[in-house]
Design an enzyme around this catalytic site. Sequence first.
Site, PDB file in Angstrom:
ATOM      1  NE  ARG A   4      -1.210   2.455   2.906  1.00  0.00           N
ATOM      2  CZ  ARG A   4      -0.650   3.542   3.418  1.00  0.00           C
ATOM      3  NH1 ARG A   4      -0.541   4.628   2.686  1.00  0.00           N
ATOM      4  NH2 ARG A   4      -0.179   3.552   4.654  1.00  0.00           N
ATOM      5  CG  ASP A   5       3.222   4.240   3.138  1.00  0.00           C
ATOM      6  OD1 ASP A   5       3.429   5.093   2.253  1.00  0.00           O
ATOM      7  OD2 ASP A   5       3.313   4.491   4.346  1.00  0.00           O
TER       8      ASP A   5
ATOM      9  CG  HIS B 173       7.598   7.387   6.361  1.00  0.00           C
ATOM     10  ND1 HIS B 173       7.560   7.293   5.001  1.00  0.00           N
ATOM     11  CD2 HIS B 173       6.393   6.961   6.792  1.00  0.00           C
ATOM     12  CE1 HIS B 173       6.379   6.834   4.620  1.00  0.00           C
ATOM     13  NE2 HIS B 173       5.646   6.615   5.692  1.00  0.00           N
TER      14      HIS B 173
ATOM     15  CG  ASN C 247       6.656   3.114   4.717  1.00  0.00           C
ATOM     16  OD1 ASN C 247       5.985   3.625   5.590  1.00  0.00           O
ATOM     17  ND2 ASN C 247       6.272   3.063   3.454  1.00  0.00           N
TER      18      ASN C 247
ATOM     19  CG  HIS D 145       2.983   4.438   9.286  1.00  0.00           C
ATOM     20  ND1 HIS D 145       2.529   3.438   8.468  1.00  0.00           N
ATOM     21  CD2 HIS D 145       3.534   5.363   8.472  1.00  0.00           C
ATOM     22  CE1 HIS D 145       2.796   3.759   7.199  1.00  0.00           C
ATOM     23  NE2 HIS D 145       3.408   4.933   7.182  1.00  0.00           N
TER      24      HIS D 145
ATOM     25  CB  CYS E 172       3.041  10.805   1.648  1.00  0.00           C
ATOM     26  SG  CYS E 172       1.409  11.576   1.535  1.00  0.00           S
TER      27      CYS E 172
HETATM   28 ZN    ZN Z   1       3.667   6.017   5.482  1.00  0.00          ZN
END
Ligand code: ZN
Length: 309
Positions: free
Chosen positions: A14-15, A210, A250, A208, A241
Site C-alpha cells: 500500500r504505502d 518513516h 518507510n 508508523h 506520500c
Molecule cells: Zn507512510
Amino acid sequence: MSHTDVIISECGPRDGLQSISQVMATADKLRWIDALYAAGLREIEVTSFVPAKLLPQMADAAEVVRHARTLPGLKVLGLVPNLRGAEAAIAAGVHVLTIPVSASEAHSLANVRKTPAEMVEEVKRIVALRDAQAPEIGIEANISTAFGCTLQGVVPEDDVIRLASQLTEAGANETGLSDTVGYANPAQVTRLFTRAFAEIGSKTGAAHMHNTRGLGIANCLAAYEAGVRTFDSSLCGLGGCPYAPGASGNVVTEDLVFMFEAMGLSTGIDLARLIAAREAVIAGLPGVEVYGMTAEAGLPKGFEQAHHG
Ligand code: ZN
C-alpha cells in the site's frame, strides 16, 4: 497464530506502491504478498481503495484482497480514505479497514479534501456502515502527520491527542500515530505515545515511522519502550506520500525485524526468508530504488533466531 512479542504490519503493497509512478503488475503483487507470508508476516496492508484515476497503482485492489484472503491466518488490511472506499473494501472482504486522518489541516485538505474535523465525521459514517454490514471487521484510524507536516510545519501535540480521543469516540478500534513525512525524533515519539496511552489506553495502535532522516528505527524503539507493540514497515523500505513533498522511505521491515530479534523479542518472521522476499520487489519493480542495511550487510556471524514463523 503463535504468540509473538511484537507485530510487524507490512505496509509496502500500500504505502510503498502509492509513491511510485511505475505500476506493478497484479501477478507480481501477489507473488510479493506470498513471499511476505512465507517469511512469517501475518498482517499486511495489501492495497488502498481509492479511485483508479487518482492512483492507477491500486486499480486491482479487490483482486489483491481476494488473493490475500486465501492465505490462512493472514490479517488483510485495506486503506480507505472515505465511505465509498469502505464500501468497496468491505465488499472485497478485508479484515481491517485502515483510515488515515491527518492532524495537519493543510495535509488533510491536500490528501482527502476534508478538514480533520470532517474526517472524524467520515469515520463515524464508516463505523456505522461497518456495524450494519460487517461487525467483525476492525477499524484502525491512523493519525498522519502526527509528528510534523511538510506543508504546515509544526503539528501541535495537543491537536494530535485531541484527534486520537475524537477518533476513539467515533468508534475506531485502534488509533495509531504516523510520521508520514519523517519528521519525528525519539523523544517526541516517547512523549506523544505516552500521552496517547494516557488518553485512549489500549486503543492506542501502531507506530508508523518513516526513515526520511535516518531515525525510523530509533523512533520504533522509542515507541516500543512507550508500550507500542505493532509496527508498520515496508520490505525494501519502499514508501512515501504523494501529497507530502520530500517524504520517502518507510522503516525497512528487514532492519526492524533484525532489531527486535537481536534484542530477543519474537516477531514470528524468518529473517533469511524475509531477505529472500526482496527478490519479489526487485523483479516486480525493475529499476526501483531499494533500501535496507541488514540485507546489504548480511546477518552477523553466529546470529540465531529464537523463533521461526
Ligand atoms: Zn507512510
